[in-house]
Design a protein around this motif. Sequence first.
Motif, short mmCIF file in Angstrom:
data_model
loop_
_atom_site.label_atom_id
_atom_site.label_comp_id
_atom_site.label_asym_id
_atom_site.label_seq_id
_atom_site.Cartn_x
_atom_site.Cartn_y
_atom_site.Cartn_z
N ALA A 123 0.82 -1.31 -0.01
CA ALA A 123 0.18 -0.02 0.43
C ALA A 123 0.78 1.38 -0.12
O ALA A 123 -0.22 2.48 -0.53
CB ALA A 123 -1.25 -0.07 1.21
N GLY A 124 1.89 1.39 0.37
CA GLY A 124 3.25 2.51 1.07
C GLY A 124 3.66 2.37 -0.10
O GLY A 124 4.47 3.49 -0.57
N HIS A 130 1.35 -1.32 -7.94
CA HIS A 130 0.26 -0.17 -6.98
C HIS A 130 -1.17 -0.30 -7.96
O HIS A 130 -2.23 -0.82 -7.79
CB HIS A 130 0.72 0.99 -6.46
CG HIS A 130 -0.82 1.78 -5.39
ND1 HIS A 130 -2.00 1.64 -5.83
CD2 HIS A 130 -0.49 1.16 -3.70
CE1 HIS A 130 -2.06 2.09 -4.64
NE2 HIS A 130 -1.90 2.15 -3.94
N LEU A 131 -0.96 0.67 -9.32
CA LEU A 131 -1.95 0.75 -10.00
C LEU A 131 -2.15 -0.45 -10.99
O LEU A 131 -3.59 -0.32 -11.02
CB LEU A 131 -1.53 1.80 -11.37
CG LEU A 131 -1.77 3.14 -11.15
CD1 LEU A 131 -0.96 3.38 -11.95
CD2 LEU A 131 -2.72 3.33 -10.60
N ALA A 132 -1.83 -1.68 -10.98
CA ALA A 132 -2.03 -2.48 -11.75
C ALA A 132 -2.99 -3.52 -10.14
O ALA A 132 -3.94 -4.51 -11.28
CB ALA A 132 -0.50 -3.66 -12.01
N THR A 133 -2.95 -3.76 -9.50
CA THR A 133 -4.05 -3.98 -8.60
C THR A 133 -5.00 -3.69 -8.19
O THR A 133 -6.04 -4.30 -8.35
CB THR A 133 -2.38 -4.04 -7.10
OG1 THR A 133 -1.09 -4.77 -7.44
CG2 THR A 133 -3.56 -4.70 -6.07
N SER A 143 -17.20 -1.27 -6.16
CA SER A 143 -16.55 -0.45 -5.49
C SER A 143 -14.86 -0.26 -4.94
O SER A 143 -15.55 -0.36 -4.12
CB SER A 143 -17.92 0.18 -4.28
OG SER A 143 -17.32 0.68 -2.35
N VAL A 144 -14.26 0.19 -5.41
CA VAL A 144 -13.06 0.58 -4.84
C VAL A 144 -12.35 2.16 -4.63
O VAL A 144 -12.66 2.79 -5.25
CB VAL A 144 -11.64 -0.29 -6.24
CG1 VAL A 144 -10.19 -0.82 -5.45
CG2 VAL A 144 -12.38 -1.21 -6.28
N ARG A 145 -12.53 1.69 -3.38
CA ARG A 145 -11.70 2.73 -2.80
C ARG A 145 -10.19 2.97 -2.72
O ARG A 145 -9.51 2.40 -1.62
CB ARG A 145 -12.46 3.86 -1.59
CG ARG A 145 -11.89 5.30 -1.33
CD ARG A 145 -13.07 4.95 -0.36
NE ARG A 145 -12.31 5.02 1.20
CZ ARG A 145 -13.82 3.86 2.36
NH1 ARG A 145 -14.56 4.85 1.95
NH2 ARG A 145 -13.49 3.94 3.54
N VAL A 146 -8.92 4.47 -2.88
CA VAL A 146 -7.41 3.88 -2.60
C VAL A 146 -7.62 5.16 -1.05
O VAL A 146 -8.45 6.28 -0.96
CB VAL A 146 -6.92 4.87 -2.95
CG1 VAL A 146 -5.59 5.64 -3.08
CG2 VAL A 146 -7.14 3.80 -5.40
N GLU A 147 -7.10 4.68 -0.04
CA GLU A 147 -6.69 5.68 1.27
C GLU A 147 -5.89 6.48 1.74
O GLU A 147 -5.21 5.97 0.18
CB GLU A 147 -7.20 4.23 2.27
CG GLU A 147 -7.51 3.09 2.32
CD GLU A 147 -9.20 3.87 2.89
OE1 GLU A 147 -9.85 5.16 3.16
OE2 GLU A 147 -10.41 2.70 2.66
N ALA A 151 -4.08 1.57 0.68
CA ALA A 151 -4.38 0.79 1.66
C ALA A 151 -5.71 0.46 -0.21
O ALA A 151 -5.81 1.87 -0.15
CB ALA A 151 -4.87 0.41 2.53
N LEU A 152 -6.07 -0.36 -0.66
CA LEU A 152 -7.51 -0.01 -1.32
C LEU A 152 -8.07 -0.96 -0.79
O LEU A 152 -8.31 -2.21 0.29
CB LEU A 152 -6.98 -1.37 -2.63
CG LEU A 152 -5.69 -0.83 -2.75
CD1 LEU A 152 -5.05 -1.35 -4.09
CD2 LEU A 152 -5.28 0.91 -3.86
#
Length: 225
Positions: A123-124, A130-133, A143-147, A151-152
Amino acid sequence: MNNSHTSLPRRRILLGVAAASAVTVAGTTAAPPAGGATPARSVRNLVSLDRIATARLADGPARFQADFHERLDAWLAFWSANSPRVWSAPVEVDGRVAADGDAFTLRAIRITRDDETRDAFAAGRSDAAHLATLASLHHHFPSVRVEADGALRVADGPAGWNGSAEQVAFAVAACRELWGLRAADATDWREHASRAGHPTDPASRSGWAAFTRASLRRGLRTESY
């Protein structure tokens, strides 16, 4: 994990993925009405499980809604099937399940390579993986949110394009950072994505599935275009 993936500026990724949350995009489909949302389910139906697909949960057993856990199984198998061949299947997932068992916040995916356990996604760490995941999660969840910490967080429900701010923000970030289409923005990303080798409208059900899968493979360097 080693830093073989191209590092991307963290501020640019997080701002890009979050930017569309305040943008109303003309011509996109509105998010589904409340009547189409997944109904609330009783916490009494939760099942205690210690794995997602092949990977153990880093914090031990957690309580999931059974069908949501099945979606997570399918997602991680999909991520693994599109990862580099030199990686093992995921051996550990670090994440947190919501109290109602209907949401999951992903912090890391760990694999083995050369007899070492490595973070294939963290996540960090702001990189193409990161974008691939993120792409792989958009492929499987509505619904997918980037914290704030990278973290996803995903919530249960059938996958597919719904025109949400989070989906548009991801699509713009993917066009810019994975596909090199720096001019893409929230109003014209579909045109840019189509010119990048995705003839099917990416804002359609089949087109969204193709775009997210291709972006996953692009980010993990398992396919060239």
